[in-house]
Design a protein around this motif. Structure first.
Motif, PDB file in Angstrom:
ATOM      1  N   CYS A 195       0.828  -1.208   0.000  1.00  0.00           N
ATOM      2  CA  CYS A 195       0.000   0.000   0.000  1.00  0.00           C
ATOM      3  C   CYS A 195       0.862   1.257   0.000  1.00  0.00           C
ATOM      4  O   CYS A 195       0.616   2.213  -0.726  1.00  0.00           O
ATOM      5  CB  CYS A 195      -0.931  -0.040   1.226  1.00  0.00           C
ATOM      6  SG  CYS A 195      -1.791   1.514   1.539  1.00  0.00           S
ATOM      7  N   GLU A 196       1.862   1.260   0.802  1.00  0.00           N
ATOM      8  CA  GLU A 196       2.721   2.451   0.906  1.00  0.00           C
ATOM      9  C   GLU A 196       3.444   2.733  -0.409  1.00  0.00           C
ATOM     10  O   GLU A 196       3.565   3.891  -0.828  1.00  0.00           O
ATOM     11  CB  GLU A 196       3.720   2.249   2.044  1.00  0.00           C
ATOM     12  CG  GLU A 196       4.531   3.495   2.352  1.00  0.00           C
ATOM     13  CD  GLU A 196       5.345   3.338   3.632  1.00  0.00           C
ATOM     14  OE1 GLU A 196       6.242   4.174   3.841  1.00  0.00           O
ATOM     15  OE2 GLU A 196       5.082   2.398   4.395  1.00  0.00           O
ATOM     16  N   GLU A 197       3.925   1.666  -1.060  1.00  0.00           N
ATOM     17  CA  GLU A 197       4.587   1.853  -2.353  1.00  0.00           C
ATOM     18  C   GLU A 197       3.624   2.434  -3.373  1.00  0.00           C
ATOM     19  O   GLU A 197       3.963   3.318  -4.165  1.00  0.00           O
ATOM     20  CB  GLU A 197       5.146   0.516  -2.849  1.00  0.00           C
ATOM     21  CG  GLU A 197       6.351   0.016  -2.105  1.00  0.00           C
ATOM     22  CD  GLU A 197       7.597   0.815  -2.478  1.00  0.00           C
ATOM     23  OE1 GLU A 197       7.572   1.563  -3.478  1.00  0.00           O
ATOM     24  OE2 GLU A 197       8.598   0.717  -1.742  1.00  0.00           O
ATOM     25  N   ALA A 198       2.382   1.930  -3.382  1.00  0.00           N
ATOM     26  CA  ALA A 198       1.391   2.407  -4.351  1.00  0.00           C
ATOM     27  C   ALA A 198       1.053   3.869  -4.113  1.00  0.00           C
ATOM     28  O   ALA A 198       0.959   4.670  -5.045  1.00  0.00           O
ATOM     29  CB  ALA A 198       0.121   1.543  -4.260  1.00  0.00           C
ATOM     30  N   ILE A 199       0.843   4.209  -2.823  1.00  0.00           N
ATOM     31  CA  ILE A 199       0.509   5.608  -2.512  1.00  0.00           C
ATOM     32  C   ILE A 199       1.657   6.536  -2.923  1.00  0.00           C
ATOM     33  O   ILE A 199       1.442   7.620  -3.480  1.00  0.00           O
ATOM     34  CB  ILE A 199       0.179   5.745  -1.016  1.00  0.00           C
ATOM     35  CG1 ILE A 199      -1.105   4.961  -0.688  1.00  0.00           C
ATOM     36  CG2 ILE A 199       0.015   7.204  -0.643  1.00  0.00           C
ATOM     37  CD1 ILE A 199      -1.426   4.887   0.789  1.00  0.00           C
ATOM     38  N   SER A 200       2.891   6.143  -2.671  1.00  0.00           N
ATOM     39  CA  SER A 200       4.047   6.966  -3.044  1.00  0.00           C
ATOM     40  C   SER A 200       4.106   7.182  -4.550  1.00  0.00           C
ATOM     41  O   SER A 200       4.405   8.281  -5.031  1.00  0.00           O
ATOM     42  CB  SER A 200       5.339   6.309  -2.546  1.00  0.00           C
ATOM     43  OG  SER A 200       5.340   6.201  -1.144  1.00  0.00           O
ATOM     44  N   ALA A 201       3.805   6.126  -5.331  1.00  0.00           N
ATOM     45  CA  ALA A 201       3.824   6.258  -6.790  1.00  0.00           C
ATOM     46  C   ALA A 201       2.736   7.207  -7.269  1.00  0.00           C
ATOM     47  O   ALA A 201       2.957   8.028  -8.181  1.00  0.00           O
ATOM     48  CB  ALA A 201       3.660   4.888  -7.432  1.00  0.00           C
TER      49      ALA A 201
END
Length: 1044
Positions: free
Chosen positions: A831-837
């Motif tokens: 989730c964190e990777e997706a939000i950052s992208a």
């Protein structure tokens, strides 16, 4: 009679003993008696010293006071002479009462100014010096014959003695610049044939001494005797003469310096000065004395007219003299028929060339004393002011201007003297400079350019000299240039170009001692010794040391070293292509100063380390990074093992010398770094420190354990790496200090190398290092360090904070985490990777959805809000730049259109250009037009309103209303500017007229009108779309009503 210099008035002396002053139209102005009883307006004031008859008169006794009549051969006619400015004139006439001549001075209005004192034996010649206040006349004494000078007040002021006693002076004539006095003489008693000899002598003065420079003998033939004599009014050294046979002669003289031409060390730099029947020779290699003093004199039987020196090597100290009786004196005599006017020696053929007055050339073989004629040609020389003959047969001559290398090529017009030495042409100019030009590297064009241009800042070829200086000679194989001042005294200078040329020769010949002494005396930067040819110097370092053979000189050389290449800055070499640059010397990448210091130290340690002890210390101190510790260590070695040699340097002397080179406080600090307290005390005693300042500190250090002692010293000197090394050896009880030192000075990497990887200290240092990396936003590296030392939970935390999901999952499995926690960790990381992208791609709404979907409100604070603020700032900057760009290209488009229309009208009206040129012009303007259109189009379509709308909503959501309002206002202003500019840019009918209007709906009139319309230039295919007017999308609602 005598005309005034300005030709405005004329003075007559009549037979009735009167003076008549008339205008140039011969209208009388006034008439007065020559013989006046009054002295004149300049009468002296009597101070009561008695009469002349009662004064002491020396060996002549009372008879000196008796007035004697004029000499028997006096023609008893009056003489008139004017002063150069035409304000005064003098009249010499026989006094009726005494029968002696008296000189009276009158002003321009014929008012008597002064009367001369009674001068016994005063003769009729009278001539006023044009530039001065002296009046020349002649006086007959019982035992000599003199030329005397009077001041305008009638008093005598100097004289000189003529070399003959049996001649009478007919006339005295000053030339126009007052530099030469011509004396016209004639024998008083005729010879056996009843004829009298006639002479003309030319006299000059220097250093208050009168020289007889030229003596012309006309023999006793009455037809060859001069009848009239006068100087040229424009050319000062030209004399006109008319004989009684009505033959006219013109003599042109010039100044030249007779110097020996040798360029080897055997040449004594001889300079000869003609002084009547003497030749005064000065050897400037041994002494510098001004004329009339000299090294030695050559007495000849007759007056000397010309001198030259032998030009054969090893014989340049020999000379030849030509006397007025046409005899050539070369270790004997050679009879020459005719009058010699010039001579020159050839070094190759060993012959002396003589030119007679009729143009013939005679050759004299110097070795045999034989005289022969040169047949086949007659060479006529113009008046040589100075003449130099090169080995290749070219002449360099000085007339009123310098000419090089042929007699017909004008080079410069402001040269006053010159000399050629070796490969150099040295000359003085009327601008009071001395130039030294390198002939070997200069063409005629280069020489002209050099003499016509001003010198640059570092130009070694030019130096200032005193006004009126003239070159006398150059001392061969030396650096001395002898100049003579107008008043006659001599000055020795060392011209920078000569000095550098000689230095380069010495350095090429490995004569380091000669070069060093010259450079030290003349203040030349000693770096040139190395910079001239670094490779040769480094190959001959021992030769350099053996020749210098002086500790002080070697130290002086070392202390003057600098990184600059003096051959490129201070002393550029005219032939720099043949010289190796200092920049090519450091093949190993070392700096110049370090290279020299290391090379000299290595050689000195090989030759005699005790003798060169101080020089070795200097080589350590003078390096780019001073090696003070090594220097102090050598002093320590001298103290521990003092040398047994008699003249060896002691430790005390070495330390005293170091204190001269280095600041004592700095040296004290470095002495501490040797950990030798005796040496520290020696340095401290030489400083200005109070013992109370350093003794307690030193005593405290002596009580510490050796490693901790050195740690304390290194920490005091701020050598933290060494301090850490010594502290790590002090045991575990001091590890807390190690850790504090590592944290304070950030020596983590160095500290990890001091402990084994399996030790507890290593683990603690790794944890401290990881904490430091987290603070520096390098959590991933911190996680690696923690993972390596076994701190798995902290490593997992570090990897999660930087979203390094692979490392985080690997550590989680290694811990190991329960399956539920591991799954939750995977979901959180994904989730964190997706939000950052999404945040990075400016997808604000989708990022918000995932944040609230997975309850990661923390990401909104840490990632989303900073990204929104950064995006707002970037958009404002971008909008401002686009607004400026749009305005500039729109204005440019207006200018292009005006130029296009102007060019079209000019082509239509003038009809002077071909169709091809019209098409070319149109295409160029069209190209500019298309480029402006394309740039404007790029501005209009570079961004979309959807991006702005999305950013505005995100800013409002997080209560950044002020920022959102400013962004909406700026974007609205840009859209209004573009919308307003579209009609101006894409005008109606822009594409019309490209082709004639035809078709079923067209008429004949419309078709003809379309053909007659002015057609623009053809538009390239790639620019066709740019001509289409863009349309603004009015249906897009991007503004937020809640923002103002």
């Amino acid at each position: 009679m005598s005309w005034s210099p300005d030709q405005e008035v004329v003075v007559f002396c009549t037979g009735q003993e009167t003076i008549i002053l008339m205008t140039k139209d011969f209208e009388p102005i006034t008439e007065v008696d020559i013989h006046q009883n009054e002295f004149g307006e300049g009468k002296f004031i009597t101070v009561g010293w008695g009469k002349k008859e009662t004064q002491f008169h020396g060996s002549e006794g009372k008879q000196a006071a008796q007035k004697k009549p004029a000499v028997p051969w006096d023609d008893r006619r009056p003489r008139i002479t004017w002063r150069g400015d035409g304000q005064l004139f003098a009249v010499s006439a026989i006094c009726p009462q005494t029968g002696a001549r008296k000189v009276r001075v009158w002003n321009r209005e014929c008012v008597l100014q002064a009367t001369s004192e009674a001068v016994n034996g005063l003769e009729q010649p009278l001539c006023w010096k044009p530039s001065g206040s002296l009046i020349a006349s002649s006086q007959r004494h019982p035992n000599k014959h003199s030329v005397v000078f009077m001041e305008k007040n009638g008093l005598l002021h100097g004289d000189f003695t003529l070399p003959f006693a049996k001649e009478k002076v007919k006339e005295l004539l000053w030339n126009s610049d007052s530099s030469v006095l011509a004396v016209w003489l004639e024998d008083m008693n005729p010879g056996e044939d009843g004829k009298r000899n006639t002479y003309i002598q030319l006299w000059t003065v220097g250093n208050y001494h009168w020289y007889l420079k030229q003596s012309l003998h006309f023999g006793n033939d009455p037809l060859k005797a001069p009848a009239c004599l006068c100087w040229d009014p424009e050319k000062p050294l030209r004399l006109h003469l008319l004989t009684r046979a009505w033959a006219s002669y013109t003599y042109d003289w010039g100044w030249c310096t007779d110097r020996s031409p040798g360029d080897d060390s055997q040449d004594n730099a001889n300079v000869a000065v003609i002084d009547g029947d003497k030749v005064l020779v000065t050897t400037f290699r041994q002494c510098v004395v001004p004329p009339p003093m000299c090294s030695y004199e050559l007495q000849l039987p007759a007056a000397v007219n010309m001198v030259t020196f032998h030009s054969q090597p090893q014989r340049t100290n020999e000379l030849a003299a030509l006397t007025a009786d046409s005899r050539l004196h070369i270790y004997g005599r050679v009879e020459v028929e005719g009058h010699v006017i010039s001579l020159c020696h050839s070094p190759k053929s060993d012959t002396l060339a003589l030119q007679l007055e009729d143009g013939q050339i005679r050759r004299v073989h110097c070795g045999k004393g034989m005289l022969s004629s040169v047949k086949g040609f007659i060479l006529y020389f113009y008046p040589p002011y100075n003449l130099f003959v090169k080995d290749d047969g070219c002449f360099i001559n000085l007339y009123p201007s310098l000419k090089y290398p042929s007699m017909e090529t004008h080079v410069a017009s402001n040269v006053s003297s010159f000399v050629v030495y070796d490969e150099f042409l040295l000359l003085t100019t009327h601008a009071h400079t001395c130039r030294c030009l390198h002939l070997a590297t200069m063409s005629l064009k280069d020489l002209k350019a050099a003499l016509s241009s001003e010198a640059t800042q570092n130009d070694e070829s030019t130096r200032r000299v005193e006004r009126g200086s003239r070159i006398v000679t150059v001392v061969p194989q030396d650096t001395r240039l002898i100049l003579q001042m107008p008043r006659g005294n001599l000055e020795t200078i060392h011209h920078r170009a000569l000095v550098l040329a000689q230095l380069r020769k010495w350095l090429d010949d490995l004569k380091f001692r000669d070069a060093f002494e010259c450079m030290r005396k003349l203040r030349i930067n000693l770096n040139l010794i190395y910079d001239h040819n670094p490779k040769v110097f480094l190959e001959n370092v021992e030769t350099f040391l053996n020749q210098i053979d002086s500790i002080n000189n070697v130290n002086l050389f070392l202390t003057e070293l600098k990184e600059d290449d003096t051959t490129k800055t201070m002393y550029p070499n005219p032939a720099s292509a043949a010289c190796q640059s200092a920049s090519a010397s450091g093949a190993d990448g070392k700096k110049k100063v370090d290279t020299i210091c290391d090379a000299l130290r290595s050689a000195m340690e090989t030759l005699d380390p005790l003798k060169f002890c101080l020089c070795i210390l200097t080589s350590h101190v003078r390096k780019t990074t001073p090696e003070l510790e090594i220097a102090l260590q050598k002093v320590h070695e001298l103290r521990v093992n003092p040398p047994s040699e008699k003249n060896a340097v002691s430790a005390e002397e070495a330390l005293k010398y170091l204190l001269f080179l280095v600041n004592v406080n700095e040296l004290y600090e470095h002495s501490l770094g040797t950990y030798d307290f005796d040496l520290v005390l020696m340095v401290a005693e030489k400083s200005q420190k109070d013992p109370k300042e350093y003794l307690p500190f030193l005593n405290m250090l002596k009580t510490l354990e050796p490693n901790y002692q050195r740690y304390t010293i290194d920490k005091h000197l701020k050598r933290y790496k060494k301090a850490l090394h010594h502290l790590s050896k002090c045991g575990e009880e001091h590890f807390t200090e190690v850790l504090n030192l590592v944290k304070d000075q950030r020596l983590y990497t160095e500290a990890l190398q001091l402990y084994p990887a399996e030790s507890q200290q290593y683990k603690m240092l790794s944890v401290a290092y990881a904490e430091h990396l987290v603070e520096q936003q390098q959590a991933e590296q911190a996680g690696l360090l923690l993972w390596r030392c076994g701190e798995m939970p902290r490593a997992l935390q570090a990897f999660v904070s930087c979203t390094s999901w692979r490392h985080a999952l690997a550590v989680a499995v290694h811990i190991p985490l329960p399956p539920e926690q591991l799954a939750q960790l995977a979901r959180d990381l994904d989730c964190e990777e997706a939000i950052s992208a999404l945040i990075e791609g400016a997808a604000w709404e989708e990022a918000l959805r995932l944040i609230y979907l997975y309850s990661r409100q923390d990401i909104a604070e840490t990632h989303l809000k900073p990204a929104l603020l950064e995006a707002h700032s970037n958009q404002l900057t971008f909008l401002e730049s686009q607004k400026t760009l749009f305005t500039r290209h729109k204005n440019r488009l207006v200018v292009v259109r005006e130029q296009k229309e102007k060019a079209r009208l000019e082509l239509l009206d003038a009809e002077l250009y071909s169709e091809a040129s019209s098409v070319l012009t149109g295409s160029r303007i069209g190209s500019k037009y298309s480029q402006s259109n394309s740039r404007i189009s790029a501005v209009c379509f570079f961004f979309t309103t959807e991006e702005i709308h999305s950013l505005l909503k995100a800013l409002v959501l997080f209560q950044f209303d002020t920022l959102a309002s400013s962004l909406q206002t700026n974007y609205s202003e840009l859209l209004q500017l573009i919308e307003k500019g579209i009609p101006e840019i894409w005008q109606e009918g822009l594409q019309q007229g490209q082709t004639p209007i035809t078709g079923p709906n067209s008429t004949a009139n419309s078709i003809m009108a379309s053909f007659q319309q002015p057609r623009p230039s053809a538009v390239p295919q790639q620019d066709a779309e740019i001509l289409i007017r863009p349309k603004m999308r009015q249906s897009v609602k991007w503004k937020l009503c809640m923002l103002k």
